[in-house]
Design a protein around this motif. Structure first.
Motif, PDB file in Angstrom:
ATOM      1  N   ALA A   1     -72.785  56.700  25.752  1.00  0.00           N
ATOM      2  CA  ALA A   1     -73.168  58.043  26.363  1.00  0.00           C
ATOM      3  C   ALA A   1     -72.077  58.356  27.280  1.00  0.00           C
ATOM      4  O   ALA A   1     -71.818  59.616  27.542  1.00  0.00           O
ATOM      5  CB  ALA A   1     -74.392  58.121  26.679  1.00  0.00           C
ATOM      6  N   GLU A   2     -71.145  57.339  27.839  1.00  0.00           N
ATOM      7  CA  GLU A   2     -70.161  57.668  28.547  1.00  0.00           C
ATOM      8  C   GLU A   2     -68.978  58.074  28.117  1.00  0.00           C
ATOM      9  O   GLU A   2     -68.137  57.369  27.311  1.00  0.00           O
ATOM     10  CB  GLU A   2     -70.037  56.339  29.396  1.00  0.00           C
ATOM     11  CG  GLU A   2     -71.042  56.077  30.451  1.00  0.00           C
ATOM     12  CD  GLU A   2     -71.001  54.729  31.360  1.00  0.00           C
ATOM     13  OE1 GLU A   2     -69.676  54.158  31.165  1.00  0.00           O
ATOM     14  OE2 GLU A   2     -71.866  54.018  31.857  1.00  0.00           O
ATOM     15  N   ALA A   3     -68.578  59.345  28.081  1.00  0.00           N
ATOM     16  CA  ALA A   3     -67.449  59.772  27.393  1.00  0.00           C
ATOM     17  C   ALA A   3     -66.167  59.697  28.050  1.00  0.00           C
ATOM     18  O   ALA A   3     -65.181  59.608  27.319  1.00  0.00           O
ATOM     19  CB  ALA A   3     -67.607  61.288  27.022  1.00  0.00           C
ATOM     20  N   THR A   4     -66.501  59.761  29.408  1.00  0.00           N
ATOM     21  CA  THR A   4     -65.098  59.699  30.234  1.00  0.00           C
ATOM     22  C   THR A   4     -65.134  58.655  31.486  1.00  0.00           C
ATOM     23  O   THR A   4     -66.157  58.071  31.408  1.00  0.00           O
ATOM     24  CB  THR A   4     -64.714  61.006  31.101  1.00  0.00           C
ATOM     25  OG1 THR A   4     -66.045  61.419  31.739  1.00  0.00           O
ATOM     26  CG2 THR A   4     -64.625  62.386  29.809  1.00  0.00           C
ATOM     27  N   ASP A   5     -64.114  58.472  31.910  1.00  0.00           N
ATOM     28  CA  ASP A   5     -63.967  57.248  33.205  1.00  0.00           C
ATOM     29  C   ASP A   5     -64.670  56.042  32.719  1.00  0.00           C
ATOM     30  O   ASP A   5     -65.310  55.338  33.407  1.00  0.00           O
ATOM     31  CB  ASP A   5     -64.750  57.936  34.173  1.00  0.00           C
ATOM     32  CG  ASP A   5     -64.242  58.924  34.767  1.00  0.00           C
ATOM     33  OD1 ASP A   5     -62.858  59.267  34.767  1.00  0.00           O
ATOM     34  OD2 ASP A   5     -64.947  59.829  35.301  1.00  0.00           O
ATOM     35  N   ARG A   6     -64.181  55.623  31.426  1.00  0.00           N
ATOM     36  CA  ARG A   6     -64.725  54.089  31.008  1.00  0.00           C
ATOM     37  C   ARG A   6     -64.076  53.214  32.059  1.00  0.00           C
ATOM     38  O   ARG A   6     -63.013  53.093  32.179  1.00  0.00           O
ATOM     39  CB  ARG A   6     -64.178  54.117  29.545  1.00  0.00           C
ATOM     40  CG  ARG A   6     -65.090  55.034  28.643  1.00  0.00           C
ATOM     41  CD  ARG A   6     -64.268  54.853  27.042  1.00  0.00           C
ATOM     42  NE  ARG A   6     -65.275  55.526  26.302  1.00  0.00           N
ATOM     43  CZ  ARG A   6     -64.909  55.605  24.985  1.00  0.00           C
ATOM     44  NH1 ARG A   6     -64.120  54.873  24.417  1.00  0.00           N
ATOM     45  NH2 ARG A   6     -66.109  56.198  23.990  1.00  0.00           N
ATOM     46  N   PRO A   7     -65.153  52.320  32.320  1.00  0.00           N
ATOM     47  CA  PRO A   7     -64.599  51.365  33.354  1.00  0.00           C
ATOM     48  C   PRO A   7     -63.843  50.086  32.380  1.00  0.00           C
ATOM     49  O   PRO A   7     -63.914  49.943  31.240  1.00  0.00           O
ATOM     50  CB  PRO A   7     -66.039  50.666  33.975  1.00  0.00           C
ATOM     51  CG  PRO A   7     -67.080  50.971  32.757  1.00  0.00           C
ATOM     52  CD  PRO A   7     -66.439  52.319  32.431  1.00  0.00           C
ATOM     53  N   PRO A   8     -63.427  49.136  33.108  1.00  0.00           N
ATOM     54  CA  PRO A   8     -62.323  48.231  32.487  1.00  0.00           C
ATOM     55  C   PRO A   8     -62.895  47.327  31.793  1.00  0.00           C
ATOM     56  O   PRO A   8     -62.266  46.840  30.575  1.00  0.00           O
ATOM     57  CB  PRO A   8     -61.733  47.440  33.658  1.00  0.00           C
ATOM     58  CG  PRO A   8     -62.529  47.654  34.878  1.00  0.00           C
ATOM     59  CD  PRO A   8     -63.291  48.970  34.715  1.00  0.00           C
ATOM     60  N   LEU A   9     -64.145  47.093  31.657  1.00  0.00           N
ATOM     61  CA  LEU A   9     -64.891  46.013  30.645  1.00  0.00           C
ATOM     62  C   LEU A   9     -65.814  46.801  29.729  1.00  0.00           C
ATOM     63  O   LEU A   9     -67.140  46.318  29.303  1.00  0.00           O
ATOM     64  CB  LEU A   9     -65.574  44.726  31.509  1.00  0.00           C
ATOM     65  CG  LEU A   9     -64.577  43.775  32.156  1.00  0.00           C
ATOM     66  CD1 LEU A   9     -65.346  43.005  32.903  1.00  0.00           C
ATOM     67  CD2 LEU A   9     -63.475  43.367  31.212  1.00  0.00           C
ATOM     68  N   TYR A  10     -65.553  48.030  29.468  1.00  0.00           N
ATOM     69  CA  TYR A  10     -66.518  48.858  28.752  1.00  0.00           C
ATOM     70  C   TYR A  10     -66.842  48.124  27.393  1.00  0.00           C
ATOM     71  O   TYR A  10     -66.055  48.081  26.558  1.00  0.00           O
ATOM     72  CB  TYR A  10     -65.770  50.319  28.529  1.00  0.00           C
ATOM     73  CG  TYR A  10     -66.573  51.175  27.813  1.00  0.00           C
ATOM     74  CD1 TYR A  10     -67.593  52.094  28.327  1.00  0.00           C
ATOM     75  CD2 TYR A  10     -66.389  51.268  26.522  1.00  0.00           C
ATOM     76  CE1 TYR A  10     -68.384  52.973  27.471  1.00  0.00           C
ATOM     77  CE2 TYR A  10     -66.867  52.341  25.500  1.00  0.00           C
ATOM     78  CZ  TYR A  10     -68.017  52.991  26.176  1.00  0.00           C
ATOM     79  OH  TYR A  10     -68.735  53.943  25.468  1.00  0.00           O
ATOM     80  N   GLY A  11     -68.383  48.189  27.545  1.00  0.00           N
ATOM     81  CA  GLY A  11     -68.702  47.731  26.149  1.00  0.00           C
ATOM     82  C   GLY A  11     -68.473  46.308  25.680  1.00  0.00           C
ATOM     83  O   GLY A  11     -68.661  45.887  24.488  1.00  0.00           O
ATOM     84  N   VAL A  12     -68.280  45.388  26.566  1.00  0.00           N
ATOM     85  CA  VAL A  12     -67.516  44.004  26.345  1.00  0.00           C
ATOM     86  C   VAL A  12     -68.796  42.997  26.338  1.00  0.00           C
ATOM     87  O   VAL A  12     -69.271  42.936  27.672  1.00  0.00           O
ATOM     88  CB  VAL A  12     -66.452  43.713  27.236  1.00  0.00           C
ATOM     89  CG1 VAL A  12     -66.168  42.023  26.865  1.00  0.00           C
ATOM     90  CG2 VAL A  12     -65.357  44.572  26.934  1.00  0.00           C
ATOM     91  N   PRO A  13     -69.018  42.543  25.472  1.00  0.00           N
ATOM     92  CA  PRO A  13     -70.372  41.547  25.587  1.00  0.00           C
ATOM     93  C   PRO A  13     -70.251  40.287  26.200  1.00  0.00           C
ATOM     94  O   PRO A  13     -69.039  39.744  25.945  1.00  0.00           O
ATOM     95  CB  PRO A  13     -70.821  41.352  24.040  1.00  0.00           C
ATOM     96  CG  PRO A  13     -69.248  41.565  23.098  1.00  0.00           C
ATOM     97  CD  PRO A  13     -68.648  42.721  23.992  1.00  0.00           C
ATOM     98  N   PHE A  14     -71.119  39.641  27.082  1.00  0.00           N
ATOM     99  CA  PHE A  14     -70.554  38.419  27.907  1.00  0.00           C
ATOM    100  C   PHE A  14     -71.965  37.991  28.037  1.00  0.00           C
ATOM    101  O   PHE A  14     -72.946  38.367  27.735  1.00  0.00           O
ATOM    102  CB  PHE A  14     -70.125  38.915  29.013  1.00  0.00           C
ATOM    103  CG  PHE A  14     -70.817  39.251  30.206  1.00  0.00           C
ATOM    104  CD1 PHE A  14     -71.334  38.595  31.307  1.00  0.00           C
ATOM    105  CD2 PHE A  14     -71.292  40.619  30.311  1.00  0.00           C
ATOM    106  CE1 PHE A  14     -72.020  38.893  32.352  1.00  0.00           C
ATOM    107  CE2 PHE A  14     -72.112  41.191  31.258  1.00  0.00           C
ATOM    108  CZ  PHE A  14     -72.571  40.324  32.297  1.00  0.00           C
ATOM    109  N   ALA A  15     -72.015  36.667  28.472  1.00  0.00           N
ATOM    110  CA  ALA A  15     -72.926  35.887  28.724  1.00  0.00           C
ATOM    111  C   ALA A  15     -72.734  34.788  30.238  1.00  0.00           C
ATOM    112  O   ALA A  15     -71.745  35.069  30.617  1.00  0.00           O
ATOM    113  CB  ALA A  15     -72.938  34.633  27.613  1.00  0.00           C
ATOM    114  N   VAL A  16     -73.791  34.388  30.695  1.00  0.00           N
ATOM    115  CA  VAL A  16     -73.735  33.969  31.931  1.00  0.00           C
ATOM    116  C   VAL A  16     -74.439  32.284  31.767  1.00  0.00           C
ATOM    117  O   VAL A  16     -75.368  32.376  31.165  1.00  0.00           O
ATOM    118  CB  VAL A  16     -74.154  34.578  33.213  1.00  0.00           C
ATOM    119  CG1 VAL A  16     -73.522  35.736  33.504  1.00  0.00           C
ATOM    120  CG2 VAL A  16     -75.855  34.769  33.007  1.00  0.00           C
TER     121      VAL A  16
END
Length: 611
Positions: free
Chosen positions: A59-74
């Motif tokens: 839903a974020e159309a603007t100002d996407r942060p640097p890891l936008y939508g990047v899947p990760f695990a911990v």
């Protein structure tokens, strides 16, 4: 969705609208389900929660942060609010009431948390076999250990289940699994990334780590999680970590004068070739005495630092001996007889050994070692868990004791069909320098037994994966055709025109830097492209990808390239020459100069970052 989950590919697809975070999340969940019970995960987030977070990002159309939508695990010794933290001991589990600060930073940067991964219990071990949740197998060779203690995190990345994963590293847990799974392992300087919210193993030595499919991705993630944290007694101020690897000039790289491989001749030959690749990049190899480094490493399990593990979870282990893995318990019991005098004597011995290592550092800028000297199957590991664990840590245990930063990169497969990796080491604060060296290292693809080889960006390639030794040494211009092609922008892995190279049978050889005589420009068009122009004077080093390609295929490619780009002779750092994509100088007149970003992926990532 395309198979690749690297940051540059996802950024491009999100920007062009060919993918969205919900679709990526759905694909990740399908991949995890398809692998079944692979012992990678201890706790997965519910599909509903993952998809809901993905929808919020979409839903974020603007100002996407640097890891936008990047899947990760911990790794499951890192706290995530509302999820259990087990440290691979079910009886120890607690529900975290807040995120570890590093998790907060990743989520604020737009990353999408999928779940928590398996580990050697209480982060004590380097094999990946000391967990009641099962032993993770390396995706590269059936039956091979994945390495530990961050086993699940490394396999999650190597198997293409997430883009990156967080591990921890005390004795080598962020590097050994990287070597055994063909991934990149970033072990930061101690204190660069906060350990608040991380179950300690040895609190004075611990640091979080990053697993990724490339140096570029590992450094981009590190730049997000790095920084001092108020209230963390182990946090230390360091220069800001850049999101992209800086170009580096020729360096003095130390190489062990008498390396130890415990009889693994194939690993010895692979390391000799890997060191030679660094020399071919223009670095000067300097023999060093590794004895004081190795002696310092022995203190970790033969000295008072064993008792520090008791300070972390020894009380629980004593009260609940039946809940602790037998090998972990045996290691802890070895620390119960140590005294305060032993602690001081160990500290004095470490200072003495550190002084000896400083004499070696006077002759080198970076130290390169095999990440592991040899490898083992799961069965071999279980047959002799302590002695073989010690072998795995031969080149890793001293790193945190001597306050070094480290970065492990794959170095292909040995002649015996086992994965091999090298680790670059430097003094605390040298994280960016190590990334600069590693980014130019020609990483060969690791070929899984019975499977298609993985390309250097983690995607699957249908072409063969040559050993590093088969890379030809190009002749100067005019001495005949050169079967190596340097790719700059839209034809790189994960970029829109990469399929043209795949269709022509090009084989990835890794990355390299140009000579410091070029400028890089962003060219407008239906497909954004990069233009590399040789400077009349000055210039910088620019990262390129190298491919082996047949002469006929190279001619076909030439007819497919739209102006103002074409093929010409390109000079690499160190004086090698290859064919490469070059841009006519007239097109650079009104184009954006992006040379400062060091590469086309670096420029693309910068467009996603608010800074």
């Amino acid at each position: 969705m395309d198979g690749a989950l690297d940051l540059a590919t996802l950024a491009h697809r999100y920007r062009t609208g060919s993918a969205d975070p919900v679709g990526v999340a759905e694909e990740v969940l399908r991949r995890i389900a398809a692998r079944g019970d692979d012992h990678v995960w201890i706790t997965l987030r519910s599909a509903g929660d993952v998809l809901a977070d993905a929808a919020l990002l979409a839903a974020e159309a603007t100002d996407r942060p640097p890891l936008y939508g990047v899947p990760f695990a911990v790794k499951d010794n890192v706290d995530v609010a509302g999820m259990p933290t087990t440290a691979a001991c079910p009886g120890y589990a607690y529900i975290a009431d807040r995120n570890a600060p590093l998790v907060d930073r990743l989520i604020a940067a737009g990353a999408l948390l999928v779940g928590k991964t398996n580990l050697d219990q209480f982060a004590t071990g380097l094999s990946g076999t000391r967990s009641p949740y099962g032993a993770c197998e390396s995706p590269l060779v059936p039956g091979l250990i994945s390495g530990g203690s961050s086993s699940g995190s490394a396999v999650a990345v190597a198997a293409g289940l997430v883009s990156f994963a967080i591990g921890t590293d005390t004795a080598g847990s962020g590097r050994v699994p990287a070597a055994l799974t063909g991934t990149v392992g970033v072990k930061p300087s101690r204190g660069l990334v906060s350990t608040l919210g991380v179950v300690p193993a040895c609190a004075s030595l611990d640091c979080p780590s990053v697993f990724a499919t490339s140096v570029a991705d590992g450094l981009a993630v590190l730049s997000v999680i790095a920084g001092t944290e108020p209230g963390d007694p182990w946090s230390r101020p360091f220069p800001a970590v850049p999101a992209t690897a800086p170009p580096v000039g020729p360096l003095r790289i130390g190489v062990p004068r008498e390396p130890e491989f415990f009889g693994d001749d194939a690993a010895a030959a692979a390391f000799e070739e890997a060191a030679g690749a660094l020399a071919r990049l223009g670095h000067r190899l300097v023999p060093v005495d590794l004895d004081p480094f190795v002696a310092a490493g022995r203190l970790l399990y033969e000295g008072p630092w064993v008792a520090e593990r008791l300070a972390a979870f020894g009380g629980f282990a004593e009260r609940h001996r039946d809940m602790v893995h037998p090998v972990t318990l045996k290691i802890l019991d070895g620390g119960r007889q140590l005294t305060a005098v032993d602690a001081f004597e160990g500290y004095y011995r470490l200072r003495e050994l550190r002084a000896r290592t400083m004499r070696e550092w006077a002759s080198m800028d970076v130290l390169v070692v095999p990440t592991v000297p040899t490898t083992f199957t799961i069965g071999e590991m279980l047959a002799d868990p302590i002695a073989r664990n010690d072998m795995l840590g031969h080149y890793t245990k001293f790193t945190n004791l001597l306050d070094l930063a480290g970065l492990s990169v794959p170095a292909g497969m040995t002649a015996a069909g086992r994965p091999h990796g090298i680790t670059l080491l430097g003094p605390a604060g040298s994280d960016a320098l190590l990334a600069g060296v590693a980014a130019s290292y020609p990483v060969p693809s690791a070929k899984a037994a019975g499977a298609a080889p993985r390309a250097s960006n983690g995607s699957v390639s249908a072409t063969r994966s040559p050993a590093l030794a088969s890379v030809p040494s190009p002749a100067p211009p005019g001495d005949g055709p050169v079967p190596v092609l340097a790719v700059v922008g839209a034809h790189r892995s994960g970029q829109p025109l990469h399929g043209e190279l795949v269709g022509l049978g090009a084989t990835p050889l890794g990355t390299a830097l140009t000579a410091p005589r070029y400028h890089l420009y962003a060219l407008d068009g239906a497909v954004p492209r990069a233009g590399l122009v040789r400077a009349a004077a000055g210039g910088v080093r620019v990262e390129v990808e190298l491919y082996e390609i047949g002469a006929a295929a190279l001619g076909t490619l030439l007819t497919m390239i739209a102006p103002p780009l074409g093929l010409g002779t390109l000079e690499l750092d160190g004086g090698r020459y290859v064919h490469g994509f070059l841009c006519e100088s007239y097109a650079a007149a009104g184009a954006l100069d992006i040379s400062a970003h060091g590469s086309w992926p670096g420029y693309l990532l910068s467009r996603l970052s608010p800074t």
